[in-house]
Design a protein around this motif. Structure first.
Motif, PDB file in Angstrom:
ATOM      1  N   TYR A 181       0.841  -1.189   0.000  1.00  0.00           N
ATOM      2  CA  TYR A 181       0.000   0.000   0.000  1.00  0.00           C
ATOM      3  C   TYR A 181       0.872   1.234   0.000  1.00  0.00           C
ATOM      4  O   TYR A 181       2.018   1.199   0.440  1.00  0.00           O
ATOM      5  CB  TYR A 181      -0.956  -0.005   1.199  1.00  0.00           C
ATOM      6  N   LYS A 182       0.286   2.326  -0.488  1.00  0.00           N
ATOM      7  CA  LYS A 182       1.043   3.559  -0.650  1.00  0.00           C
ATOM      8  C   LYS A 182       1.354   4.190   0.706  1.00  0.00           C
ATOM      9  O   LYS A 182       2.415   4.754   0.903  1.00  0.00           O
ATOM     10  CB  LYS A 182       0.215   4.532  -1.488  1.00  0.00           C
TER      11      LYS A 182
ATOM     12  N   LEU B 176       1.481   7.975 -19.305  1.00  0.00           N
ATOM     13  CA  LEU B 176       2.894   7.615 -19.451  1.00  0.00           C
ATOM     14  C   LEU B 176       3.765   8.580 -18.646  1.00  0.00           C
ATOM     15  O   LEU B 176       4.724   8.182 -17.982  1.00  0.00           O
ATOM     16  CB  LEU B 176       3.282   7.636 -20.926  1.00  0.00           C
ATOM     17  N   ILE B 177       3.417   9.870 -18.703  1.00  0.00           N
ATOM     18  CA  ILE B 177       4.191  10.873 -17.952  1.00  0.00           C
ATOM     19  C   ILE B 177       4.142  10.564 -16.459  1.00  0.00           C
ATOM     20  O   ILE B 177       5.121  10.736 -15.742  1.00  0.00           O
ATOM     21  CB  ILE B 177       3.637  12.280 -18.246  1.00  0.00           C
ATOM     22  N   ASP B 183       8.816   3.721  -9.085  1.00  0.00           N
ATOM     23  CA  ASP B 183       7.601   3.023  -9.474  1.00  0.00           C
ATOM     24  C   ASP B 183       6.939   2.448  -8.226  1.00  0.00           C
ATOM     25  O   ASP B 183       7.613   2.035  -7.288  1.00  0.00           O
ATOM     26  CB  ASP B 183       7.948   1.980 -10.536  1.00  0.00           C
ATOM     27  N   PRO B 184       5.591   2.495  -8.169  1.00  0.00           N
ATOM     28  CA  PRO B 184       4.908   2.162  -6.913  1.00  0.00           C
ATOM     29  C   PRO B 184       4.984   0.693  -6.543  1.00  0.00           C
ATOM     30  O   PRO B 184       4.707   0.348  -5.403  1.00  0.00           O
ATOM     31  CB  PRO B 184       3.462   2.587  -7.177  1.00  0.00           C
ATOM     32  N   ASN B 185       5.344  -0.179  -7.458  1.00  0.00           N
ATOM     33  CA  ASN B 185       5.265  -1.598  -7.151  1.00  0.00           C
ATOM     34  C   ASN B 185       6.595  -2.247  -6.802  1.00  0.00           C
ATOM     35  O   ASN B 185       6.631  -3.222  -6.062  1.00  0.00           O
ATOM     36  CB  ASN B 185       4.614  -2.352  -8.314  1.00  0.00           C
ATOM     37  N   ILE B 441      -3.190  12.638 -13.537  1.00  0.00           N
ATOM     38  CA  ILE B 441      -3.797  12.503 -12.208  1.00  0.00           C
ATOM     39  C   ILE B 441      -4.105  11.035 -11.907  1.00  0.00           C
ATOM     40  O   ILE B 441      -3.815  10.527 -10.827  1.00  0.00           O
ATOM     41  CB  ILE B 441      -5.103  13.334 -12.117  1.00  0.00           C
ATOM     42  N   LEU B 442      -4.693  10.353 -12.880  1.00  0.00           N
ATOM     43  CA  LEU B 442      -5.174   8.989 -12.619  1.00  0.00           C
ATOM     44  C   LEU B 442      -4.083   7.939 -12.748  1.00  0.00           C
ATOM     45  O   LEU B 442      -4.199   6.857 -12.181  1.00  0.00           O
ATOM     46  CB  LEU B 442      -6.330   8.648 -13.563  1.00  0.00           C
ATOM     47  N   GLY B 443      -3.027   8.244 -13.499  1.00  0.00           N
ATOM     48  CA  GLY B 443      -1.982   7.257 -13.769  1.00  0.00           C
ATOM     49  C   GLY B 443      -1.457   6.546 -12.532  1.00  0.00           C
ATOM     50  O   GLY B 443      -1.505   5.308 -12.455  1.00  0.00           O
ATOM     51  N   PRO B 444      -0.951   7.295 -11.548  1.00  0.00           N
ATOM     52  CA  PRO B 444      -0.392   6.614 -10.374  1.00  0.00           C
ATOM     53  C   PRO B 444      -1.422   5.737  -9.677  1.00  0.00           C
ATOM     54  O   PRO B 444      -1.104   4.647  -9.207  1.00  0.00           O
ATOM     55  CB  PRO B 444       0.026   7.764  -9.460  1.00  0.00           C
ATOM     56  N   MET B 445      -2.686   6.199  -9.631  1.00  0.00           N
ATOM     57  CA  MET B 445      -3.705   5.416  -8.941  1.00  0.00           C
ATOM     58  C   MET B 445      -3.997   4.130  -9.703  1.00  0.00           C
ATOM     59  O   MET B 445      -4.156   3.061  -9.112  1.00  0.00           O
ATOM     60  CB  MET B 445      -4.988   6.229  -8.825  1.00  0.00           C
ATOM     61  N   ILE B 446      -4.068   4.232 -11.040  1.00  0.00           N
ATOM     62  CA  ILE B 446      -4.347   3.042 -11.829  1.00  0.00           C
ATOM     63  C   ILE B 446      -3.237   2.020 -11.642  1.00  0.00           C
ATOM     64  O   ILE B 446      -3.482   0.851 -11.367  1.00  0.00           O
ATOM     65  CB  ILE B 446      -4.491   3.426 -13.322  1.00  0.00           C
TER      66      ILE B 446
END
Lengths: 318, 672
Positions: A181-182, B176-177, B183-185, B441-446
Motif C-alpha cells: 500500500y502507498k 505515461l508521464i 515506481d509504486p510496485n 492525475i489517474l496514472g499513479p492510482m491506476i
C-alpha cells in the motif's frame, strides 16, 4: 609563495580563533524535513523546535523537501554546507534501503549523526472481529494454508517490507501473500475493509484506528508505553525485532565542536520531561539514542538488510 | 446526539468562531484561486496556528479553509482557464468558454452557488449517514479503485466524441508521464532521463500549472488581443443564474453532489475524480450534449457541486474510522490527533461537542461562502479588464513560484516550463490537454491499484480474473465502464438529431443560453502529422529507457508506449493522406513572434531563478519582457518606467503574501 605562508597561517589562526570563540549557533539553523508539512516527521520536529528554542539562542527555519519517499530531502541534507547551519531529519531504515536499492546519491556514511529521537516499532494487527488472537495462530494457519492469508504492508522497500522479509526467513513455512500500500491510511482501510487479513503497521499509525483493530504483538525489544498490554513477538517466541527510527543528522564533516554542541543540545531536549509528555500526547514513541549507539545500530541494520535483500534476490550486482 | 446539538449551535454563534470562518473562507478562496497553492497546502500551513486555539475553533477554521479553497479553484478555472486546484479541471471545460463569450459573471455565480449547494449536500450525508456510509466505503479495495479510475478515464471518450483518437492518445501520454519516478510496485527509479531530481516524478500540480496556466499564457499572447476576453457583466445575472439553477439544474446538481460525496468517501479518490465523473455524467444524460464544452451552465454546476460535496464525503471515514478520504482530510486528521482527539465511531459520543460543532460549522461555512465568494469573485473578475500582457506576465511569475512552493523544488519550475510548451503544442495540433491532465492525475492510482490486484491474485484460486471481477461493486463498475465507452455513439446520435431539429425549427427563438452548434471542420493535415510526430517522439523517449523494468512496472508503460506509437503512426499517415485531398479546414492566426519571445523569456527566467534568486530574476524578467512586448506607440523610456513600477509592486506583493503570510521560502541564488 614562501612569503604567503605566514599570512596564510595568520589567516588560519584567525579563522580558527573566530570559529572557537563565537559560539555556534550564531544564525538560524535550517531544518530540512524530507516529508510534507503536517506529516508525522514534521509534527515530531515541530515539538523538538519548541524545546530547541529553550536551549539554543537561534531558531530553526523549516525547509520541506518532500519527494521519492524522502530521497530528495535526505540528499539535500547530505549535500548541504558542512557548517552546522543545515541539519535535518532522517529515517532508518529508509536511508539504508534507498542507498542499496534506489540509486540514491548518499549512503548511511554521508552523515554526521546527532541522535535518535523516535523508535516506532512495527506491530502485527488484525481486525477486532478476526478469529486470530495470537501471531502463532496466524503462523500455524499460514503453514497449513500457504499463501491464503494476505498481509498488508506499506511499501515496497520500507521498514514493513524488511520485517516481512525477516518473517519469511525466520518462519519459512508460514507463507503469506503480501500486498503493498502507498501509505498507512490505505493500509488501515484495507484491513478494515477485509481486503487483507493482517497488517504490519507502526504504532503511530495503528493508533489512528485502534478502536477497530486488535494488535497482537509488537516487534520490539520491550513492550510499548502506548500499548502496554500487547506482548512483544519475542515474548511469544518469535525472534523478530523491527522498527522505524527517526534521527537527526548533519552532512558528514562538521567541525567537532559544532557537532558536539548539536549533540549536547539535542540530548538536553530529549531528557526534558515536558518534551517527553508532548511527544506522548502526539502519539510519537520517543527513544533517545546517542550518536555512537545510533551509528552502530545503523551499521548493524545495514548488514542485516543487505543480507535480507541478497536472500530475496533483490540486490542487483552493480 | 441530541444533548450535543445546543452546545454545538452555541459554538457557531461565538463571535471568534464566526470571525475564524470568515477569515478561513477568504484565505481559502484566495489560496484556491491562485494556481499552485492548493487546498492541501492552505490547510497544512494553518495547522500550527490551530494549536493556539481550542480544538473546536481550530477545526472550524480548517474546515472553512478547505471549503473556501475547493471553491476558489473555480475562479481561475473560469477566468483564465487555469484550474486553481486539481479539483477544478472539469470546470475549465465550460467555464472558460463562458468567459470567452463575455459571460464570465454567469460562470462565476454558477460555480459559487453550485459549490455551496454541493457542500451542503455533502455535509447532510456526513451528519445523517456517516456510520453506514463509512462501512460501505471500506468495500472499495484495489480492484474496485482500479475500475473506478478507468471509469474516470473513460470520460475522455465523452469529452471528445468527435476527436476521440487524439483524446485517447492525449490520455495515454498523460498516463505515461505519470510513470516517471519511483515506481509504486517495486520502488525502483525509472524514466528519469538521466536526471537525478526526476526520481521524485512529475508532480501533478506543477504539471497541471504547465499544461493549463503556462500554455494558456502562450495561447493568449499568441492571440495578440488587448484583453483576455470581453467582460460584459449584466445586472441581475446573479438572480438569473440562481433561477436557472433552481429550475433547470436540479437533477444535475443533486446527482453531482451525490457522486461527489460518494467519491469523497473513498480513501483513494478525491475531488479531481469526482468533478470529472460528474461532468461526464451530466453530459451523458443531457438531451443536448453538444452544448457541453461551449459554455454550458450545467457543466460548471456539475463539476463545482461535485468537488465541494467531496469535502463532506472525505470527512466521513476520517471522523468515523481515522481514515482520511482526501489529502486535505489527512492533514485535518493529523491536526485532530495532535489535539488529542481520537477518531472512531465513538467520536460522536466521546467528543460529541467537537464532532457536531465541526459538522454544523460546515453548513454555516457553505452559507457564508455565498456572500464572501460573491464579493471576492467580482474582485477577481476585474482581472479581465487588465491588459492581457500584464496578466500573462503575472501568470508566469505566479506559476513558477506557486509550483516551487509546493515541494520547494526547482525541478517543478522546469516541469511548468516544459509542460507549458507541451500543452501549447498539443493545443495547436488538437491533442487534448484536459485528457492529458486526467492521465497524469489517474496514472499513479491506476498503476498502484493494478499492482494490488496482481498482489492479491496470488492468494486467489481464480487468479487475476477472480480478483478483478469478484463482488457486486466490481461488476457494477465494469458494466458502467462499458456503457461509458458506448456513450460517444449516443452523443453523436443526439447531436445529429438535435441539429436536424434545429434546422427544422430554425425560425423559432431559443431562450436557453445555448451557443451556436459549430459545424465540425476537419483539422489541417499538418496538425495531424505534427500530432503524430509528437506522439512518436514521446513513445521513443520512454521506449529507450525500459531496461531493468519488470512486472507491472514494465507492462503498464509498455502498453502505453505501444498505444502512443501506434496512434502516432496512424495520425502521420492520416495527415499525409489528407494532404492529397484539398479539404476545407480550420484556420488560426498566431502571433508567433510574441509566443517565441515569452517562451524565451520564460526559459531565461527559470535559469535566472536558479542562479540569481527569485526576486532579482523576477524584476529582470518583468522589465525585459515588458520591453520586448511593448506596443510601438509608447517609447522605451516610458515603458521601462512603467515596467519597473509594475515589477516592484508585484514583487512586493508576492513577498508579502508568500514570504510573510504563507511562510513559503523563495529560491535564492547569488543575489536575492
Amino acid at each position: 609563495m614562501r612569503r604567503l605562508t605566514p599570512v596564510l597561517a595568520i589567516l588560519c589562526a584567525l579563522f580558527l580563533w573566530t570559529g572557537v570563540a563565537s559560539a555556534y549557533p550564531e544564525k538560524p539553523v535550517n531544518m530540512v524535513i524530507a516529508f510534507t508539512a503536517g506529516g508525522s516527521s514534521d509534527v515530531q520536529a515541530r515539538i523538538m523546535q519548541k524545546y530547541w528554542n529553550k536551549y539554543a539562542p537561534q531558531p530553526w527555519v523549516f525547509i520541506y523537501k518532500p519527494g521519492a519517499g524522502g530521497i530528495i530531502g535526505f540528499t539535500e541534507i547530505a549535500n548541504a554546507r558542512k557548517d552546522g547551519y543545515t541539519i535535518g531529519g532522517l529515517n532508518v531504515p529508509h536511508i539504508i534501503l534507498q542507498h542499496f536499492m534506489q540509486n540514491a546519491r548518499f549512503s548511511p556514511d554521508s552523515f554526521d549523526y546527532i541522535c535518535q529521537v523516535v523508535n516506532d516499532p512495527q506491530c502485527i494487527a488484525v481486525r477486532k472481529d478476526s478469529s486470530f488472537t495470537t501471531t502463532h495462530a496466524i503462523a500455524d494457519f499460514a503453514a497449513k494454508n500457504p499463501g491464503k492469508l494476505k498481509v498488508g504492508l506499506v511499501g515496497p522497500l520500507s521498514g514493513h517490507h524488511i520485517m516481512y522479509m525477516d518473517w519469511q526467513r525466520k518462519l519459512p513455512d508460514a507463507k503469506l501473500t503480501h500486498v503493498f500500500y502507498k501509505g498507512a491510511a490505505d493500509q488501515n482501510a484495507a484491513l478494515l475493509g477485509g481486503e487483507v487479513d493482517l497488517i504490519i503497521g507502526n504504532i503511530n499509525d495503528v493508533m489512528r484506528s485502534i478502536d477497530e483493530f486488535r494488535v497482537l504483538n509488537v516487534a520490539a525489544e520491550k513492550r510499548n508505553e502506548f500499548l502496554p498490554d500487547v506482548p512483544t513477538l519475542r515474548e511469544d517466541g518469535i525472534d523478530i525485532v523491527s522498527d522505524i527510527r527517526r534521527v537527526f543528522a548533519a552532512p558528514k564533516g562538521l567541525k567537532p565542536e559544532v557537532i558536539e554542541k548539536l549533540r549536547a543540545i539535542f540530548k538536553r531536549i530529549c531528557e526534558d520531561p515536558d518534551y517527553l509528555a508532548d511527544m506522548k500526547k502526539a502519539g510519537q514513541p520517543s527513544e533517545y539514542l546517542d550518536a555512537a549507539a545510533l551509528k552502530s545500530y545503523i551499521d548493524e541494520q545495514s548488514a542485516l538488510i543487505k543480507g535480507l535483500l541478497e536472500r530475496e534476490g533483490l540486490l542487483k550486482k552493480k | 446526539m441530541t444533548e450535543f446539538i445546543i452546545p454545538s449551535l452555541l459554538n457557531l454563534i461565538d463571535p471568534l468562531n464566526i470571525v475564524l470562518m470568515l477569515l478561513g473562507l477568504t484565505g481559502g478562496i484566495i489560496i484556491g484561486a491562485l494556481p499552485g497553492l492548493s487546498a492541501t497546502m492552505g490547510v497544512a500551513l494553518m495547522v500550527p496556528a490551530t494549536f493556539a486555539l481550542d480544538p473546536i475553533s481550530g477545526l472550524i477554521m480548517l474546515g472553512a479553509i478547505y471549503a473556501g479553497a475547493i471553491y476558489g479553484g473555480a475562479n481561475s478555472a473560469i477566468l483564465i482557464c487555469t484550474p486553481g486546484t486539481p479539483s477544478s479541471v472539469a470546470t475549465t471545460f465550460d467555464g472558460w468558454p463562458l468567459t470567452q463569450q463575455g459571460r464570465a459573471d454567469v460562470g462565476l455565480y454558477t460555480s459559487l452557488l453550485s459549490s455551496a449547494f454541493g457542500g451542503i449536500v455533502g455535509t447532510i450525508f456526513l451528519l445523517c449517514l456517516a456510520a453506514s456510509l463509512a462501512r460501505f466505503a471500506l468495500q472499495f479495495g484495489g480492484p474496485e479503485n482500479f475500475w473506478l479510475c478507468l471509469f474516470g478515464l473513460s470520460t475522455i471518450a465523452v469529452m471528445t466524441p468527435d476527436n476521440m483518437g487524439k483524446g485517447i492518445l492525449s490520455g495515454a501520454i498523460g498516463l505515461l508521464i505519470s510513470t516517471i519516478g519511483l515506481d509504486p510496485n517495486t520502488g525502483s527509479a525509472r524514466f528519469t532521463f538521466g536526471t537525478y531530481a526526476l526520481i521524485q516524478g512529475v508532480a501533478v500540480i506543477p504539471c497541471m500549472i504547465g499544461l493549463f496556466s503556462f500554455s494558456q499564457v502562450l495561447y493568449l499572447i499568441g492571440t495578440d488581443k488587448t484583453y483576455i476576453a470581453e467582460y460584459r457583466p449584466q445586472k441581475g445575472n446573479f438572480l438569473n443564474v440562481f433561477k436557472y439553477l433552481v429550475s433547470k439544474c436540479k437533477v444535475v446538481l443533486l446527482r453531482s453532489s451525490i457522486i461527489g460525496t460518494g467519491v469523497g468517501m473513498l480513501p483513494g479518490a478525491g475531488g479531481e475524480i469526482a468533478s470529472i465523473i460528474s461532468y461526464n455524467e451530466a453530459k451523458r444524460w443531457s438531451d443536448e450534449p453538444s452544448r457541453y464544452g461551449k459554455g454550458c451552465i450545467e457543466g460548471v454546476a456539475a463539476s463545482e457541486s461535485a468537488n465541494n460535496a467531496v469535502i463532506g464525503g472525505s470527512l466521513i471515514p476520517m471522523l468515523t474510522l481515522g481514515i482520511p478520504g482526501s489529502a486535505v482530510a489527512a492533514v485535518i486528521l493529523g491536526a485532530l490527533m495532535a489535539h488529542g482527539v481520537q477518531p472512531g465511531f465513538k467520536i460522536f459520543s466521546a467528543s460529541g461537542e467537537l464532532a457536531y460543532s465541526f459538522i454544523f460549522s460546515q453548513f454555516a461555512v457553505n452559507l457564508l461562502m455565498i456572500p464572501v465568494g460573491f464579493v471576492l469573485c467580482r474582485c477577481m473578475a476585474r482581472l479581465l479588464s487588465l491588459r492581457l500582457t500584464l496578466v500573462a506576465i503575472a501568470i508566469v511569475v505566479l506559476a513558477y513560484i506557486g509550483a516551487y512552493a509546493i515541494n520547494n523544488s526547482l525541478l517543478d519550475i522546469w516541469v511548468v516550463f516544459v509542460f507549458g510548451l507541451l500543452g501549447f503544442a498539443a493545443g495547436k495540433v488538437h491533442l487534448d490537454t484536459g485528457a492529458m491532465a486526467l492521465g497524469v492525475i489517474l496514472g499513479p492510482m491506476i498503476e498502484e491499484n493494478l499492482g494490488k490486484c496482481f498482489d492479491l491474485s496470488r492468494a486467489a484460486h481464480g487468479g487475476l480474473l477472480q480478483v478483478m471481477f469478484e463482488g457486486g461493486i466490481n461488476k457494477t463498475l465494469v458494466v458502467a465502464l462499458l456503457l461509458s465507452l458506448l456513450t460517444p455513439i449516443v452523443i453523436l446520435r443526439k447531436n445529429r438529431r438535435n441539429r436536424r431539429q434545429k434546422e427544422e425549427t430554425a425560425s423559432t427563438a431559443e431562450n436557453a443560453p445555448t451557443t451556436e452548434l459549430a459545424e465540425h471542420l476537419p483539422h489541417h493535415w499538418g496538425a495531424d502529422v505534427l500530432a503524430g510526430v509528437i506522439c512518436l517522439a514521446i513513445a521513443l523517449a520512454f521506449g529507450l529507457q525500459y531496461e531493468g523494468l519488470e512486472g507491472v512496472s514494465a507492462i503498464f508503460p509498455e502498453v502505453l508506449c505501444s498505444i502512443i506509437a501506434a496512434g502516432g503512426l496512424y495520425f502521420v499517415v492520416k495527415g499525409l493522406f489528407k494532404r492529397g485531398k484539398n479539404l476545407r479546414h480550420e484556420k488560426e492566426e498566431v502571433a508567433w513572434k510574441n509566443v517565441f519571445l515569452i517562451t524565451l523569456a520564460g526559459f531565461l527566467y527559470a535559469i535566472g531563478i536558479v542562479f540569481l534568486g527569485f526576486y532579482s530574476s523576477t524584476i529582470l524578467y518583468i522589465v525585459l519582457i515588458s520591453l520586448a512586448l511593448m506596443s510601438s506607440k509608447e517609447g522605451i523610456g516610458k515603458t521601462s518606467v512603467k515596467a519597473l513600477i509594475f515589477a516592484a509592486v508585484f514583487s512586493l506583493a508576492i513577498w508579502i503574501c508568500f514570504t510573510n503570510l504563507l511562510n513559503v521560502p523563495t529560491p535564492t541564488g547569488f543575489l536575492f
